[in-house]
Motif scaffolding. Structure first.
Motif, PDB file in Angstrom:
ATOM      1  N   SER A 197      -2.782   4.138 -12.282  1.00  0.00           N
ATOM      2  CA  SER A 197      -3.718   4.467 -13.382  1.00  0.00           C
ATOM      3  C   SER A 197      -4.777   5.465 -12.919  1.00  0.00           C
ATOM      4  N   GLY A 198      -4.397   6.372 -12.032  1.00  0.00           N
ATOM      5  CA  GLY A 198      -5.304   7.421 -11.573  1.00  0.00           C
ATOM      6  C   GLY A 198      -6.200   7.022 -10.419  1.00  0.00           C
ATOM      7  N   PHE A 199      -6.094   5.769  -9.942  1.00  0.00           N
ATOM      8  CA  PHE A 199      -6.907   5.299  -8.828  1.00  0.00           C
ATOM      9  C   PHE A 199      -6.019   4.921  -7.645  1.00  0.00           C
ATOM     10  N   ARG A 200      -6.563   5.126  -6.435  1.00  0.00           N
ATOM     11  CA  ARG A 200      -5.814   4.704  -5.248  1.00  0.00           C
ATOM     12  C   ARG A 200      -5.976   3.200  -5.047  1.00  0.00           C
ATOM     13  N   ASN A 201      -4.861   2.510  -5.067  1.00  0.00           N
ATOM     14  CA  ASN A 201      -4.861   1.063  -4.857  1.00  0.00           C
ATOM     15  C   ASN A 201      -4.906   0.800  -3.351  1.00  0.00           C
ATOM     16  N   LYS A 202      -6.026   0.295  -2.845  1.00  0.00           N
ATOM     17  CA  LYS A 202      -6.221   0.115  -1.414  1.00  0.00           C
ATOM     18  C   LYS A 202      -5.575  -1.155  -0.865  1.00  0.00           C
ATOM     19  N   HIS A 203      -4.677  -1.716  -1.651  1.00  0.00           N
ATOM     20  CA  HIS A 203      -3.820  -2.809  -1.168  1.00  0.00           C
ATOM     21  C   HIS A 203      -2.356  -2.370  -1.112  1.00  0.00           C
ATOM     22  N   TRP A 204      -2.089  -1.178  -1.647  1.00  0.00           N
ATOM     23  CA  TRP A 204      -0.704  -0.704  -1.793  1.00  0.00           C
ATOM     24  C   TRP A 204      -0.479   0.492  -0.880  1.00  0.00           C
ATOM     25  N   LEU A 205       0.305   0.298   0.175  1.00  0.00           N
ATOM     26  CA  LEU A 205       0.514   1.317   1.205  1.00  0.00           C
ATOM     27  C   LEU A 205       1.903   1.933   1.062  1.00  0.00           C
ATOM     28  N   VAL A 206       1.963   3.252   1.194  1.00  0.00           N
ATOM     29  CA  VAL A 206       3.221   3.994   1.089  1.00  0.00           C
ATOM     30  C   VAL A 206       3.466   4.729   2.406  1.00  0.00           C
ATOM     31  N   PHE A 207       4.544   4.370   3.088  1.00  0.00           N
ATOM     32  CA  PHE A 207       4.935   5.011   4.343  1.00  0.00           C
ATOM     33  C   PHE A 207       6.105   5.950   4.074  1.00  0.00           C
ATOM     34  N   ASP A 208       5.936   7.221   4.415  1.00  0.00           N
ATOM     35  CA  ASP A 208       7.003   8.210   4.241  1.00  0.00           C
ATOM     36  C   ASP A 208       8.087   7.951   5.283  1.00  0.00           C
ATOM     37  N   LYS A 209       9.329   7.770   4.831  1.00  0.00           N
ATOM     38  CA  LYS A 209      10.426   7.490   5.764  1.00  0.00           C
ATOM     39  C   LYS A 209      10.628   8.628   6.769  1.00  0.00           C
ATOM     40  N   ALA A 210      10.322   9.851   6.346  1.00  0.00           N
ATOM     41  CA  ALA A 210      10.502  11.004   7.231  1.00  0.00           C
ATOM     42  C   ALA A 210       9.543  10.965   8.414  1.00  0.00           C
ATOM     43  N   ASP A 211       8.452  10.192   8.294  1.00  0.00           N
ATOM     44  CA  ASP A 211       7.439  10.154   9.353  1.00  0.00           C
ATOM     45  C   ASP A 211       7.465   8.851  10.163  1.00  0.00           C
ATOM     46  N   LEU A 212       8.449   7.994   9.928  1.00  0.00           N
ATOM     47  CA  LEU A 212       8.468   6.687  10.596  1.00  0.00           C
ATOM     48  C   LEU A 212       8.561   6.804  12.112  1.00  0.00           C
ATOM     49  N   THR A 213       9.251   7.838  12.586  1.00  0.00           N
ATOM     50  CA  THR A 213       9.397   7.998  14.040  1.00  0.00           C
ATOM     51  C   THR A 213       8.055   8.294  14.718  1.00  0.00           C
ATOM     52  N   LYS A 214       7.095   8.796  13.953  1.00  0.00           N
ATOM     53  CA  LYS A 214       5.774   9.117  14.510  1.00  0.00           C
ATOM     54  C   LYS A 214       4.900   7.867  14.658  1.00  0.00           C
TER      55      LYS A 214
END
Length: 254
Positions: A197-214
């Motif tokens: 709803s236009g706000f960053r939910n600070k309980h909901w984390l999104v990890f990019d699969k392309a960056d998992l090795t980092k």
């Protein structure tokens, strides 16, 4: 009479299982004295916005125990109160290792219309005077990301609750909507917050699969837990105990 008692026990067991969480329907995969892992059907999740979670997910997901430690081990949260703000890690290293193997297996068993619910209770001191704390979260995979939605963050549970599975696994529903709260995840490396709803939910984390090795788990400096200090207080020499008590502003009659 005996048949009635058996029937009553079956009904009670069903009610306890269905009422053990705010989640409408969950199926137990793994359970110990420290954690529980469940599958939850996507269509049983209460979402105001259906687009928040894809109806078809990228499951099963293959991930190693070490990568789970990398994923969860560096996340911190802030708890605000009138006494001041406290920043701390959500999970202890040993806590993650308690459930990492079963979490990895659970993610490999997931169907495309399911997500996992994880409930962990942990007490690093495990003394008779210290409390367990509980953390609950959903975890699932999309084509491009691994997403984690936290509910409670290190919520202290009472002595009456901590020993009984049906008590400590009884968690409130985990909301997918953005809402203001005094306890929230701090921004860290390797993830972004989901916009709802236009706000960053600070309980909901999104990890990019392309960056998992980092992602790499960062070893922490050892800290002394107050309960541990108190538990060995009797072993200190009298003069040392008095000196420490004086520094703390406590008058001891020893």
């Amino acid at each position: 009479m005996k048949l009635f008692q058996i029937f009553s026990l079956i009904i009670l067991s069903i009610l306890l299982h269905s009422c053990a969480s705010g989640v409408k329907s969950r199926n137990l995969l793994f359970r110990s004295n420290e954690f529980a892992i469940y599958t939850v059907n996507r269509d049983k999740i209460n979402l105001k916005s259906e687009s928040s979670v894809p109806k078809t997910l990228a499951h099963p997901l293959e991930i190693s125990e070490d990568k789970i430690l990398d994923l969860l081990g560096n996340i911190k949260f802030r708890e605000e109160s009138s006494y001041g703000d406290v920043n701390q890690y959500i999970f202890e290293e040993k806590e993650i290792k308690e459930f990492a193997m079963d979490l990895a297996d659970g993610l490999q068993k997931l169907k495309s219309d399911q997500i996992l619910l994880v409930i962990s209770k942990y007490n690093p001191v495990k003394s008779v005077v210290s409390h367990y704390s509980r953390t609950g979260f959903y975890i699932w995979s999309s084509d491009t990301s691994i997403e984690i939605l936290f509910g409670e963050l290190q919520k202290e549970i009472t002595y009456d609750e901590q020993g009984n599975y049906y008590d400590w696994s009884n968690i409130p529903d985990i909301p997918f909507e953005h809402f203001p709260t005094s306890t929230y995840v701090l921004q860290g490396q390797g993830f972004s917050f989901k916009k709802v709803s236009g706000f960053r939910n600070k309980h909901w984390l999104v990890f990019d699969k392309a960056d998992l090795t980092k992602l790499k788990f960062e070893k922490r400096k050892k800290t002394t837990v107050p309960e541990v200090i108190n538990s060995v207080d009797a072993d200190l020499k009298p003069e040392k105990r008095i000196s420490r008590d004086e520094e703390d502003g406590i008058i001891n009659g020893d």
